[in-house]
Design a protein around this motif. Sequence first.
Motif, PDB file in Angstrom:
ATOM      1  N   GLU A   1       0.814  -1.221   0.000  1.00  8.87           N
ATOM      2  CA  GLU A   1       0.000   0.000   0.000  1.00  8.87           C
ATOM      3  C   GLU A   1       0.843   1.264   0.000  1.00  8.87           C
ATOM      4  OE1 GLU A   1      -2.687  -0.132   3.265  1.00  8.87           O
ATOM      5  OE2 GLU A   1      -3.840  -1.821   2.482  1.00  8.87           O
ATOM      6  N   SER A   2       2.060   1.173   0.519  1.00  8.03           N
ATOM      7  CA  SER A   2       2.930   2.344   0.577  1.00  8.03           C
ATOM      8  C   SER A   2       4.384   1.896   0.588  1.00  8.03           C
ATOM      9  CB  SER A   2       2.634   3.189   1.815  1.00  8.03           C
ATOM     10  OG  SER A   2       2.873   2.441   2.998  1.00  8.03           O
ATOM     11  N   PHE A   3       5.253   2.792   0.166  1.00  2.00           N
ATOM     12  CA  PHE A   3       6.686   2.550   0.188  1.00  2.00           C
ATOM     13  C   PHE A   3       7.278   3.428   1.284  1.00  2.00           C
ATOM     14  CE2 PHE A   3      11.069   3.447  -1.195  1.00  2.00           C
ATOM     15  CZ  PHE A   3      11.547   2.156  -1.327  1.00  2.00           C
ATOM     16  N   THR A   4       7.924   2.786   2.263  1.00  2.00           N
ATOM     17  CA  THR A   4       8.527   3.514   3.371  1.00  2.00           C
ATOM     18  C   THR A   4      10.033   3.400   3.251  1.00  2.00           C
ATOM     19  OG1 THR A   4       6.631   2.984   4.779  1.00  2.00           O
ATOM     20  CG2 THR A   4       8.626   3.780   5.875  1.00  2.00           C
ATOM     21  N   ALA A   5      10.722   4.533   3.307  1.00  2.00           N
ATOM     22  CA  ALA A   5      12.167   4.550   3.092  1.00  2.00           C
ATOM     23  C   ALA A   5      12.835   5.471   4.093  1.00  2.00           C
ATOM     24  CB  ALA A   5      12.482   5.011   1.672  1.00  2.00           C
ATOM     25  N   PHE A   6      14.110   5.187   4.352  1.00  2.00           N
ATOM     26  CA  PHE A   6      14.859   6.072   5.241  1.00  2.00           C
ATOM     27  C   PHE A   6      16.042   6.684   4.495  1.00  2.00           C
ATOM     28  CE2 PHE A   6      16.641   1.845   5.987  1.00  2.00           C
ATOM     29  CZ  PHE A   6      18.000   2.059   5.952  1.00  2.00           C
ATOM     30  N   THR A   7      16.474   7.815   5.014  1.00  2.00           N
ATOM     31  CA  THR A   7      17.577   8.571   4.440  1.00  2.00           C
ATOM     32  C   THR A   7      18.505   8.974   5.580  1.00  2.00           C
ATOM     33  OG1 THR A   7      16.572  10.758   4.705  1.00  2.00           O
ATOM     34  CG2 THR A   7      15.959   9.517   2.741  1.00  2.00           C
ATOM     35  N   GLU A   8      19.543   9.703   5.234  1.00  2.00           N
ATOM     36  CA  GLU A   8      20.431  10.237   6.265  1.00  2.00           C
ATOM     37  C   GLU A   8      19.713  11.316   7.089  1.00  2.00           C
ATOM     38  OE1 GLU A   8      23.462   9.513   7.320  1.00  2.00           O
ATOM     39  OE2 GLU A   8      23.692   7.847   5.920  1.00  2.00           O
ATOM     40  N   PRO A   9      20.173  11.566   8.312  1.00  2.00           N
ATOM     41  CA  PRO A   9      19.565  12.635   9.121  1.00  2.00           C
ATOM     42  C   PRO A   9      19.578  13.974   8.380  1.00  2.00           C
ATOM     43  CG  PRO A   9      21.069  11.323  10.455  1.00  2.00           C
ATOM     44  CD  PRO A   9      21.261  10.870   9.039  1.00  2.00           C
ATOM     45  N   GLY A  10      18.428  14.602   8.329  1.00  2.00           N
ATOM     46  CA  GLY A  10      18.305  15.902   7.677  1.00  2.00           C
ATOM     47  C   GLY A  10      18.119  15.850   6.174  1.00  2.00           C
ATOM     48  N   ALA A  11      18.129  14.657   5.581  1.00  3.12           N
ATOM     49  CA  ALA A  11      18.051  14.552   4.118  1.00  3.12           C
ATOM     50  C   ALA A  11      16.633  14.470   3.593  1.00  3.12           C
ATOM     51  CB  ALA A  11      18.843  13.336   3.638  1.00  3.12           C
ATOM     52  N   SER A  12      15.649  14.254   4.472  1.00  4.56           N
ATOM     53  CA  SER A  12      14.289  14.060   3.973  1.00  4.56           C
ATOM     54  C   SER A  12      13.682  15.342   3.424  1.00  4.56           C
ATOM     55  CB  SER A  12      13.381  13.494   5.075  1.00  4.56           C
ATOM     56  OG  SER A  12      13.198  14.435   6.117  1.00  4.56           O
ATOM     57  N   GLY A  13      14.030  16.487   4.004  1.00  4.30           N
ATOM     58  CA  GLY A  13      13.454  17.744   3.536  1.00  4.30           C
ATOM     59  C   GLY A  13      13.741  18.008   2.071  1.00  4.30           C
ATOM     60  N   PRO A  14      15.031  18.036   1.664  1.00  6.58           N
ATOM     61  CA  PRO A  14      15.336  18.232   0.238  1.00  6.58           C
ATOM     62  C   PRO A  14      14.769  17.124  -0.647  1.00  6.58           C
ATOM     63  CG  PRO A  14      17.275  18.639   1.587  1.00  6.58           C
ATOM     64  CD  PRO A  14      16.248  18.060   2.502  1.00  6.58           C
ATOM     65  N   LEU A  15      14.761  15.883  -0.156  1.00  9.92           N
ATOM     66  CA  LEU A  15      14.224  14.785  -0.949  1.00  9.92           C
ATOM     67  C   LEU A  15      12.730  14.954  -1.187  1.00  9.92           C
ATOM     68  CD1 LEU A  15      14.310  12.036  -2.330  1.00  9.92           C
ATOM     69  CD2 LEU A  15      14.194  10.967  -0.063  1.00  9.92           C
ATOM     70  N   ILE A  16      11.992  15.268  -0.128  1.00  9.68           N
ATOM     71  CA  ILE A  16      10.547  15.457  -0.271  1.00  9.68           C
ATOM     72  C   ILE A  16      10.249  16.642  -1.180  1.00  9.68           C
ATOM     73  CG2 ILE A  16       8.452  16.123   0.971  1.00  9.68           C
ATOM     74  CD1 ILE A  16       9.425  14.389   3.300  1.00  9.68           C
ATOM     75  N   ALA A  17      11.025  17.708  -1.047  1.00 10.23           N
ATOM     76  CA  ALA A  17      10.813  18.882  -1.902  1.00 10.23           C
ATOM     77  C   ALA A  17      10.982  18.515  -3.370  1.00 10.23           C
ATOM     78  CB  ALA A  17      11.783  19.994  -1.511  1.00 10.23           C
ATOM     79  N   PHE A  18      12.000  17.707  -3.676  1.00 10.64           N
ATOM     80  CA  PHE A  18      12.189  17.279  -5.056  1.00 10.64           C
ATOM     81  C   PHE A  18      11.040  16.393  -5.505  1.00 10.64           C
ATOM     82  CE2 PHE A  18      13.475  13.894  -7.939  1.00 10.64           C
ATOM     83  CZ  PHE A  18      13.913  14.625  -9.032  1.00 10.64           C
ATOM     84  N   LEU A  19      10.667  15.411  -4.694  1.00 12.92           N
ATOM     85  CA  LEU A  19       9.618  14.476  -5.081  1.00 12.92           C
ATOM     86  C   LEU A  19       8.294  15.197  -5.313  1.00 12.92           C
ATOM     87  CD1 LEU A  19      10.386  11.480  -2.698  1.00 12.92           C
ATOM     88  CD2 LEU A  19      10.852  11.614  -5.152  1.00 12.92           C
ATOM     89  N   GLU A  20       7.988  16.157  -4.472  1.00  5.92           N
ATOM     90  CA  GLU A  20       6.719  16.884  -4.632  1.00  5.92           C
ATOM     91  C   GLU A  20       6.687  17.687  -5.921  1.00  5.92           C
ATOM     92  OE1 GLU A  20       6.386  19.034  -0.950  1.00  5.92           O
ATOM     93  OE2 GLU A  20       5.186  17.436  -0.010  1.00  5.92           O
ATOM     94  N   ARG A  21       7.840  18.144  -6.376  1.00  2.50           N
ATOM     95  CA  ARG A  21       7.886  18.861  -7.662  1.00  2.50           C
ATOM     96  C   ARG A  21       7.653  17.930  -8.832  1.00  2.50           C
ATOM     97  NH1 ARG A  21      12.536  21.297  -5.373  1.00  2.50           N
ATOM     98  NH2 ARG A  21      13.902  20.127  -6.802  1.00  2.50           N
TER      99      ARG A  21
END
Length: 331
Positions: free
Chosen positions: A104-124
């Motif tokens: 139903e969903s894909f759950t992933a982890f990144t380095e500390p502090g890396a989710s903000g830039p990643l989410i910003a890119f994905l949302e674009r």
Amino acid sequence: MTGPTPSPLLALPGAVAGNGIDAPVAAHYGSFNTEQRSLEAGEGFVDLSHRDVIRIKGPDRLDWLHNLTTQFFAGLAPGVWTQALILSPTGHVEHELRGVDDGESFTAFTEPGASGPLIAFLERMVFMTRVEVTDVTADVAVTWRPTSSRSVEEGALAPVSKPDEGTYYLVPRDQLTTFAEAAGPACGLWAFEALRIARGEPRFGLDTDHRTIPNEVGWVGTAVHLDKGCYRGQETVARVHTLGRPPRRLVLLHLDGSENRLPTRESELLLGDKPVGLVGTSARHHELGPIALGLVKRNVALDATLTTDSMPAAQEVVVDPEVGLHVRPRR
């Protein structure tokens, strides 16, 4: 998102907090050498709850990730571990993530502090696609256990496995203490890092920089799938993989242990007085002594002894400087 809060497992006996981006979790619980031996023996766990965690929902999520990343997501079965990269148009690594789909969903982890830039890119990149991206770091914690360790009888835990490198668990954050009680003994990040570095496994943003391409650090074949359609940056990856000779190569550095210190990250690696690379992460291994990962120019001789922070550093091949072999051969 605000910075991660300290892990509740820092309240365990003997816990000593890490530093830098790893400060929210324990560096060790009294003896990092003993903790390394425990992990190598298939016992214990490591608290990685300071890692950022994202969740991608929606019926189009796998095809969408397939088109955006270096990994083959189309038809990904539930419960299968995967690692993926997002590259720049010129093939440089901009984001790294690893995780699991539950149907139903894909759950992933990144380095500390890396989710903000990643989410910003994905949302674009959503456009008309039926996907939803959220940061679930506040609700989900990451831990790691040796592959050979005994099972943890906790129905709410989601294992994310990779052979020979251990098992990641995505644990509901409010169950982290319960997990620790079941999975013990607790082993600190210093032990985990020493074993990771000895495996030649780079850490995104610490062993890589803005110029890194996947071929330089052994991510072709693990995070980069070679039999899929086009993705951003593919031309660079395919060209270097086909022709060989990446600009730089990842090496395992065996450091002179006569001084009781480790090199500072991003210290220059010198051949004589000539800069030929940079040091990434470093650790004290209970058998190998002080070790580090480094990126050096491809044409540096494999048997050349380098220096960093005035310490001699012998090389062990992780990424072949020529063609074909992009991960260190098994011993």
